[in-house]
Design an enzyme around this catalytic site. Structure first.
Site, mmCIF file in Angstrom:
data_model
loop_
_atom_site.group_PDB
_atom_site.id
_atom_site.type_symbol
_atom_site.label_atom_id
_atom_site.label_comp_id
_atom_site.label_asym_id
_atom_site.label_seq_id
_atom_site.Cartn_x
_atom_site.Cartn_y
_atom_site.Cartn_z
ATOM 1 N N ILE A 285 0.837 -1.209 0.000
ATOM 2 C CA ILE A 285 0.000 0.000 0.000
ATOM 3 C C ILE A 285 0.864 1.249 0.000
ATOM 4 O O ILE A 285 0.623 2.196 -0.752
ATOM 5 C CB ILE A 285 -0.960 -0.006 1.206
ATOM 6 C CG1 ILE A 285 -1.897 -1.212 1.155
ATOM 7 C CG2 ILE A 285 -1.776 1.289 1.239
ATOM 8 C CD1 ILE A 285 -2.812 -1.348 2.361
ATOM 9 N N THR B 191 9.405 -6.380 6.052
ATOM 10 C CA THR B 191 8.413 -7.052 5.209
ATOM 11 C C THR B 191 8.279 -6.370 3.847
ATOM 12 O O THR B 191 7.694 -6.941 2.931
ATOM 13 C CB THR B 191 7.025 -7.086 5.887
ATOM 14 O OG1 THR B 191 6.603 -5.748 6.172
ATOM 15 C CG2 THR B 191 7.076 -7.875 7.183
ATOM 16 N N GLY B 192 8.806 -5.156 3.706
ATOM 17 C CA GLY B 192 8.755 -4.456 2.430
ATOM 18 C C GLY B 192 9.802 -4.972 1.454
ATOM 19 O O GLY B 192 10.669 -5.779 1.809
ATOM 20 N N ILE C 62 10.572 2.427 12.227
ATOM 21 C CA ILE C 62 9.777 3.448 12.904
ATOM 22 C C ILE C 62 9.948 3.369 14.421
ATOM 23 O O ILE C 62 9.466 4.246 15.143
ATOM 24 C CB ILE C 62 8.276 3.354 12.544
ATOM 25 C CG1 ILE C 62 7.724 1.953 12.840
ATOM 26 C CG2 ILE C 62 8.056 3.754 11.091
ATOM 27 C CD1 ILE C 62 6.217 1.849 12.756
ATOM 28 N N GLN D 92 1.941 4.155 7.186
ATOM 29 C CA GLN D 92 1.567 2.832 6.704
ATOM 30 C C GLN D 92 2.356 1.703 7.357
ATOM 31 O O GLN D 92 1.946 0.548 7.314
ATOM 32 C CB GLN D 92 1.781 2.753 5.183
ATOM 33 C CG GLN D 92 0.889 3.661 4.378
ATOM 34 C CD GLN D 92 -0.545 3.235 4.453
ATOM 35 O OE1 GLN D 92 -0.866 2.063 4.275
ATOM 36 N NE2 GLN D 92 -1.435 4.174 4.719
ATOM 37 N N TYR E 242 -2.892 -8.692 16.451
ATOM 38 C CA TYR E 242 -2.758 -7.656 15.422
ATOM 39 C C TYR E 242 -3.878 -6.635 15.541
ATOM 40 O O TYR E 242 -3.644 -5.421 15.514
ATOM 41 C CB TYR E 242 -2.765 -8.290 14.035
ATOM 42 C CG TYR E 242 -2.734 -7.283 12.909
ATOM 43 C CD1 TYR E 242 -1.568 -6.592 12.601
ATOM 44 C CD2 TYR E 242 -3.875 -7.022 12.154
ATOM 45 C CE1 TYR E 242 -1.540 -5.668 11.565
ATOM 46 C CE2 TYR E 242 -3.849 -6.104 11.120
ATOM 47 C CZ TYR E 242 -2.685 -5.425 10.826
ATOM 48 O OH TYR E 242 -2.666 -4.503 9.809
ATOM 49 N N ASN F 117 -9.183 -5.380 3.721
ATOM 50 C CA ASN F 117 -8.743 -6.352 2.714
ATOM 51 C C ASN F 117 -8.353 -5.709 1.378
ATOM 52 O O ASN F 117 -8.999 -5.917 0.348
ATOM 53 C CB ASN F 117 -9.834 -7.405 2.484
ATOM 54 C CG ASN F 117 -10.150 -8.179 3.747
ATOM 55 O OD1 ASN F 117 -11.103 -7.846 4.457
ATOM 56 N ND2 ASN F 117 -9.351 -9.177 4.067
ATOM 57 N N VAL F 118 -7.302 -4.940 1.409
ATOM 58 C CA VAL F 118 -6.828 -4.225 0.228
ATOM 59 C C VAL F 118 -6.102 -5.199 -0.701
ATOM 60 O O VAL F 118 -5.363 -6.078 -0.249
ATOM 61 C CB VAL F 118 -5.891 -3.074 0.636
ATOM 62 C CG1 VAL F 118 -5.538 -2.218 -0.571
ATOM 63 C CG2 VAL F 118 -6.534 -2.226 1.731
ATOM 64 N N ARG G 162 -15.494 -11.109 2.646
ATOM 65 C CA ARG G 162 -14.614 -9.976 2.893
ATOM 66 C C ARG G 162 -15.021 -8.787 2.020
ATOM 67 O O ARG G 162 -15.575 -8.951 0.935
ATOM 68 C CB ARG G 162 -13.154 -10.341 2.579
ATOM 69 C CG ARG G 162 -12.579 -11.471 3.436
ATOM 70 C CD ARG G 162 -12.364 -11.024 4.866
ATOM 71 N NE ARG G 162 -11.776 -12.075 5.702
ATOM 72 C CZ ARG G 162 -12.477 -12.913 6.462
ATOM 73 N NH1 ARG G 162 -13.808 -12.836 6.471
ATOM 74 N NH2 ARG G 162 -11.859 -13.809 7.203
#
Length: 325
Positions: free
Chosen positions: A14, A37-38, A60, A79, A147, A176-177, A215
Site C-alpha cells: 500500500i 516485510t517491504g 519506525i 503505513q 494484530y 482487505n486491500v 470480505r
C-alpha cells in the site's frame, strides 16, 4: 510549491502505491522503511519515477531517525506496521513493538516537528467478529487477534495526541486491500495475490474452513484515493473512518471469479480454519462519504481483472527472462 509528505512503510504494497501517486502528482516525498516485510524492488520502482524523492532505511521504532526525517514535513502517511493476523498470533511481542511502540514514536516525532496531519493506517480487525450487515465506526471495538489489538491501540494513541497536543490525526480502517505489486509469497500472504499465483500455475487455492466467509475486498486505487482525501479534508481531526468498497465477496465466489478470468477450472482446496480469523467483514462507508467526500473509484470486478492481468504479465516476463538466460 509542493507539499512534503512522509510515507512510512513505503517499501510495502500500500505504501508504495501512495508514494507513487504523490510522486506522479509532483509532490515532495520522503519514505522510510526497514525492509522487514517491504521490498527493495518497490523502492527501486519509486526511484525510477524520478521526482523529489528521498529514501531512509530505518525502523519506525528509531525515534532519532524519525525526528530527522520529519523536519519540515507537511503530512505523515503512516503505513508501516507488521501486518498479518496469523503472524501476530505466532509472535504478539514483535507485532506490539512495530504496531504500538512504532506508531507512538511516529506520533511523537510528528508532534515535535509540528506536521499538519498524520493519516494512520488503521485496520478493520479492530471490529473483531461482530455480527451485523456491516461494520460501522460507532461499534465498540472487539479485536480477537493481537494484530487487531495492536492496530486499535494505534488508533487510541492517534486520537489521544489530537486531544492532548492538537496534532491532527485521522485513522482510516482498511478492509482487505488488494492489487498489483502485492506479495503472494509470504507465509502470511493475502488471499487474492496468493490465489492468483497458485492458479496461474495450475494449483488449487487453499481456502480456510468452508469458504462461506466473506470480505470487503478493496482495490488499491480506492485506498490511495481515500488516504489523499484524508490528508486535506476539513474538520476530521481525531476521527476514525472506514475506508473500503462497501461490498461483500464470499471466498468461494472469489475462486469462481478467478477461474473465469484465468480460464481455469480449479476448485478450492479446503483446509482447517485459522485462529484469529473472522467470518464476515463488510464496511459501512457512509462516514467516509460524509467527511471525506469519498466513494470508490474502481469496482471489485474491474480491480480483480487489473490485478490478474498484472500477475499474468509478471509471470510472462519472468518466463521470457528465463528463456533469454
Amino acid at each position: 510549491m509542493p507539499d512534503c509528505y512522509v510515507v512510512t512503510g513505503a517499501a510495502g504494497f500500500i505504501g508504495s502505491h501512495i508514494a507513487e501517486r504523490l510522486l506522479r502528482a509532483g509532490q515532495q516525498v520522503r519514505v522510510v522503511d526497514n525492509l522487514l516485510t517491504g521490498k527493495q524492488a518497490h523502492l527501486d520502482f519509486l526511484t525510477s519515477l524520478g521526482g523529489d524523492l528521498s529514501i531512509t532505511i530505518a525502523s519506525i521504532t528509531d525515534l532519532d531517525a524519525l525526528n530527522k526525517l520529519f523536519r519540515g514535513v507537511d503530512y505523515v502517511i503512516h503505513q508501516a506496521a507488521l501486518p498479518s493476523v496469523p503472524r501476530s498470533v505466532a509472535d504478539p511481542l514483535e507485532t506490539n513493538a512495530h504496531c504500538v511502540d512504532g506508531t507512538l514514536k511516529v506520533l511523537i516525532a510528528a508532534r515535535d516537528a509540528d506536521v499538519k496531519r498524520v493519516v494512520y493506517a488503521a485496520s478493520s480487525s479492530a471490529y473483531g467478529d461482530q455480527t451485523g450487515a456491516s461494520k460501522y465506526e460507532g461499534m465498540s471495538p472487539a479485536p480477537i487477534s493481537p494484530y487487531g489489538a495492536a492496530k486499535l491501540s494505534g488508533e487510541f494513541y492517534a486520537k489521544a495526541f489530537y486531544h492532548s497536543y492538537g496534532l491532527e490525526t485521522v485513522s482510516l480502517r482498511f478492509f482487505n486491500v488488494f492489487g498489483p505489486r502485492q506479495n503472494p509469497d509470504s507465509t502470511y500472504a493475502a488471499a487474492i495475490p496468493k490465489f492468483i499465483k497458485l492458479m496461474l500455475n495450475g494449483e488449487r487455492p487453499p481456502v480456510y474452513g468452508d469458504g462461506a466467509q466473506s470480505r470487503d475486498f478493496t482495490y488499491i486505487d480506492n485506498v490511495v484515493h481515500g488516504v489523499l482525501l484524508a490528508c486535506e479534508a476539513d474538520g476530521v481531526g481525531g476521527e476514525v473512518i472506514n475506508l473500503a468498497s462497501g461490498g461483500r465477496i464470499v471466498i468461494n465466489d472469489l475462486v469462481y471469479k478467478l477461474n473465469a478470468l484465468l480460464a481455469t477450472e480449479l476448485p478450492p482446496a479446503y483446509v482447517p480454519e485459522r485462529p484469529g480469523d473472522i467470518l464476515h467483514s463488510r464496511a459501512d462507508i457512509s462516514k467516509a462519504g460524509q467527511l471525506l467526500g469519498y466513494e470508490p473509484v474502481v469496482g471489485f470486478d474491474e480491480g480483480l481483472r487489473r490485478t490478474v492481468n498484472w500477475f499474468r504479465e509478471q509471470k510472462e516476463q519472468i518466463a521470457k527472462n528465463s528463456g533469454a538466460g
